[in-house]
Design an enzyme around this catalytic site. Structure first.
Site, short mmCIF file in Angstrom:
data_model
loop_
_atom_site.label_atom_id
_atom_site.label_comp_id
_atom_site.label_asym_id
_atom_site.label_seq_id
_atom_site.Cartn_x
_atom_site.Cartn_y
_atom_site.Cartn_z
N ARG A 13 -19.52 24.33 -13.96
CA ARG A 13 -19.52 23.62 -12.55
C ARG A 13 -18.08 24.06 -11.78
NH1 ARG A 13 -16.28 22.45 -8.17
NH2 ARG A 13 -14.88 20.93 -9.85
N ASP A 14 -17.07 24.27 -11.76
CA ASP A 14 -15.35 25.04 -10.73
C ASP A 14 -16.15 26.10 -11.29
OD1 ASP A 14 -13.61 24.69 -9.83
OD2 ASP A 14 -12.62 23.76 -10.27
N HIS A 205 -6.28 18.76 -12.36
CA HIS A 205 -7.31 19.46 -11.57
C HIS A 205 -6.33 20.43 -11.28
CE1 HIS A 205 -11.23 21.06 -11.38
NE2 HIS A 205 -10.33 21.34 -10.53
N HIS A 207 -5.57 24.66 -10.80
CA HIS A 207 -5.26 25.78 -10.48
C HIS A 207 -4.61 26.95 -10.90
CE1 HIS A 207 -10.04 25.93 -9.16
NE2 HIS A 207 -9.59 24.12 -9.28
N CYS A 238 -12.75 28.18 -5.23
CA CYS A 238 -13.45 27.36 -4.65
C CYS A 238 -13.56 28.54 -3.31
CB CYS A 238 -13.26 25.80 -4.25
SG CYS A 238 -14.17 25.86 -2.66
N ASN A 247 -8.86 27.62 -12.59
CA ASN A 247 -9.16 26.50 -13.05
C ASN A 247 -7.72 27.01 -14.28
OD1 ASN A 247 -11.36 25.59 -12.41
ND2 ASN A 247 -10.69 23.82 -12.21
P1 HMG Z 1 -23.60 20.17 6.22
O1 HMG Z 1 -24.19 20.81 7.08
O2 HMG Z 1 -22.50 19.17 6.98
O3 HMG Z 1 -24.64 18.28 5.80
O4 HMG Z 1 -22.85 20.07 4.92
P2 HMG Z 1 -25.73 18.32 6.33
O5 HMG Z 1 -26.38 16.39 6.65
O6 HMG Z 1 -25.59 18.61 7.95
O7 HMG Z 1 -26.93 18.59 6.37
C1 HMG Z 1 -27.23 20.59 6.47
C2 HMG Z 1 -27.97 21.26 5.95
O8 HMG Z 1 -28.25 20.78 4.00
C3 HMG Z 1 -29.74 20.50 5.84
O9 HMG Z 1 -30.60 21.61 5.13
C4 HMG Z 1 -29.04 19.60 4.08
O10 HMG Z 1 -30.77 18.69 3.96
C5 HMG Z 1 -28.56 20.12 3.54
P3 HMG Z 1 -31.80 21.67 6.19
O11 HMG Z 1 -32.34 21.06 7.48
O12 HMG Z 1 -30.99 22.24 6.83
O13 HMG Z 1 -32.22 22.89 5.48
N1 HMG Z 1 -27.80 18.96 2.15
C6 HMG Z 1 -28.33 19.65 0.78
N2 HMG Z 1 -28.75 20.00 0.13
C7 HMG Z 1 -28.62 19.58 -1.16
N3 HMG Z 1 -27.59 18.27 -1.53
C8 HMG Z 1 -26.94 18.13 -0.92
C9 HMG Z 1 -27.42 17.94 0.35
N4 HMG Z 1 -26.29 17.78 1.82
C10 HMG Z 1 -26.84 18.05 2.34
N5 HMG Z 1 -26.48 17.40 -1.05
C11 HMG Z 1 -22.17 19.19 2.94
C12 HMG Z 1 -22.56 18.64 4.19
C13 HMG Z 1 -21.69 17.50 2.06
C14 HMG Z 1 -23.98 18.83 1.80
C15 HMG Z 1 -21.94 20.43 2.31
O14 HMG Z 1 -20.50 20.87 3.43
C16 HMG Z 1 -21.68 20.82 0.88
O15 HMG Z 1 -22.64 20.64 -0.09
N6 HMG Z 1 -20.70 21.16 0.28
C17 HMG Z 1 -20.67 21.06 -1.11
C18 HMG Z 1 -19.43 22.38 -1.25
C19 HMG Z 1 -18.20 22.18 -2.56
O16 HMG Z 1 -19.45 22.55 -2.60
N7 HMG Z 1 -17.61 22.47 -3.03
C20 HMG Z 1 -17.51 22.84 -4.21
C21 HMG Z 1 -16.65 21.42 -4.61
S1 HMG Z 1 -15.48 21.51 -5.03
C22 HMG Z 1 -14.36 21.74 -4.89
O17 HMG Z 1 -14.61 22.99 -6.04
C23 HMG Z 1 -12.73 21.05 -5.32
C24 HMG Z 1 -12.48 20.20 -6.90
O18 HMG Z 1 -12.54 21.54 -8.34
C25 HMG Z 1 -11.09 20.31 -7.48
C26 HMG Z 1 -10.16 21.28 -6.45
O19 HMG Z 1 -10.34 22.05 -7.74
O20 HMG Z 1 -9.18 20.69 -5.49
C27 HMG Z 1 -13.52 19.62 -7.05
MG MG Z 2 -11.38 22.87 -8.97
#
Ligand code: HMG
Ligand code: MG
Length: 304
Positions: A13-14, A205, A207, A238, A247
């Protein structure tokens, strides 16, 4: 330090969410199976997030279904909202992770809402997960620094960690998203957060951008933390954390733990093989120092 540590592998994933080269569903499944064969049993395999935000995690449902026959694995997936929850549940997820941040700017960039809004967004997800018997992990990002705001105070992390714990997360993973932490800051953070979440339920966690991750983990272990998130080959990053590298590498963590007298049950040769397999697919050398050392040793032996 002769006790146990749980390694939570986040490579699929990450590790892959920020890679330019797309990795097919079949190759993602093969990577996860290779990690299982190497002795890693708790693995984050995908994310049910917006495909516009993270195209690399598209088809996480197929990946999850593709590994579900492996009874030796516990698989987790990221879920940002109810839409993601419904898709993860339909794909048979038994564990999900919600993810918040200790920095308002990062929360906005990563999941397009404030910290308070994110906690509210997770409430219905938690309710449904509880009813469905699905475990929920909680992440807090930017615990030791933010790419947009710089320094983050431990109190900000404590507040978000407590909110996620109070929601019912079984474990809180503290993300040094941009890898700027130091051993002293990691210690201070763990001491502060363990005032609201039991130390046994905290994961580290980290990096490795500044090369401090192993030292930070060791300092955290001295404080009593016993869960480590890592990615095979040091993959990871990310797209919303500019400048951050991967990581901490699972190989490096395993080498350190075994060298500390802590048994991991991981077969290093098989783990390095899993890393080499994915590194070849994404077209770059592993970031793991241990994987590179063992690969060099292998090449030298072959040339004799
Ligand atoms: P948004 O644009 O505010 O969402 O995004 P929305 O509800 O307004 O929807 C916009 C569009 O996204 C719509 O589609 C929804 O259907 C779709 P459209 O009508 O435009 O075609 N949508 C989705 N599609 C699939 N699955 C879903 C979903 N939700 C909405 N679940 C949202 C808000 C949270 C969805 C977006 O910003 C997002 O997906 N962000 C994820 C970012 C991400 O994955 N980042 C990396 C992971 S975090 C990380 O790496 C840190 C970590 O490792 C820890 C660390 O290192 O600190 C965990
Ligand atoms: Mg991470």
């Amino acid at each position: 330090m002769s006790d146990t540590v749980r390694i939570f592998e986040v490579g699929p994933r990450d590790g892959l969410q920020n890679e330019k080269t797309p990795v097919s569903v079949a190759d993602r499944i093969a990577f996860i199976e290779a990690l299982l064969d190497a002795g890693l049993h708790t693995i984050e395999v995908g994310a049910f997030v917006s495909p516009k935000a993270i195209p690399q995690m598209v088809n996480s449902d197929k990946v999850l279904r593709g590994v579900s026959h492996r009874k030796d694995g516990e698989f987790a997936v990221l879920v940002p909202n109810e839409k993601g929850y419904a898709a993860a549940h339909a794909a048979g997820a038994r564990e999900i992770a919600v993810f918040a941040a200790a920095s308002e700017s990062f929360s906005r960039a990563n999941i397009n809402c404030s910290i308070a809004e994110s906690i509210e967004r997770f409430m219905p997800v938690m309710t449904r997960a509880r009813a469905d018997g699905i475990k929920v992990r909680g992440y807090v990002s930017c615990v030791l620094g933010c790419p947009y705001e710089g320094e983050i105070k431990p109190e900000a992390v404590v507040d978000v960690a407590k909110a996620l714990w109070d929601l019912g997360c079984y474990e809180i993973s503290l993300g040094d998203t941009i890898g700027v932490g130091t051993p002293l800051k990691s210690r201070q953070l763990l001491r502060a957060v363990s005032g609201v979440v039991p130390m046994a339920s905290l994961a580290m966690h980290f990096h490795d951008t500044y090369g401090q991750a192993l030292a930070n983990l060791y300092a955290g272990m001295e404080e009593g933390a016993r869960v480590i998130d890592s990615a095979a080959g040091g993959l990871g990053g990310c797209p919303f954390a500019p400048g951050a590298t991967g990581n901490v590498a699972t190989e490096d963590v395993v080498y350190m733990l075994e060298g500390t007298g802590i048994k991991t049950g991981v077969d290093m040769t098989k783990l390095v093989a899993a890393t080499n397999q994915i590194s070849k697919l994404i077209g770059r050398a592993p970031a793991s120092r241990v994987a590179n050392a063992l690969n060099a040793k292998g090449r030298a032996a072959n040339n004799q």
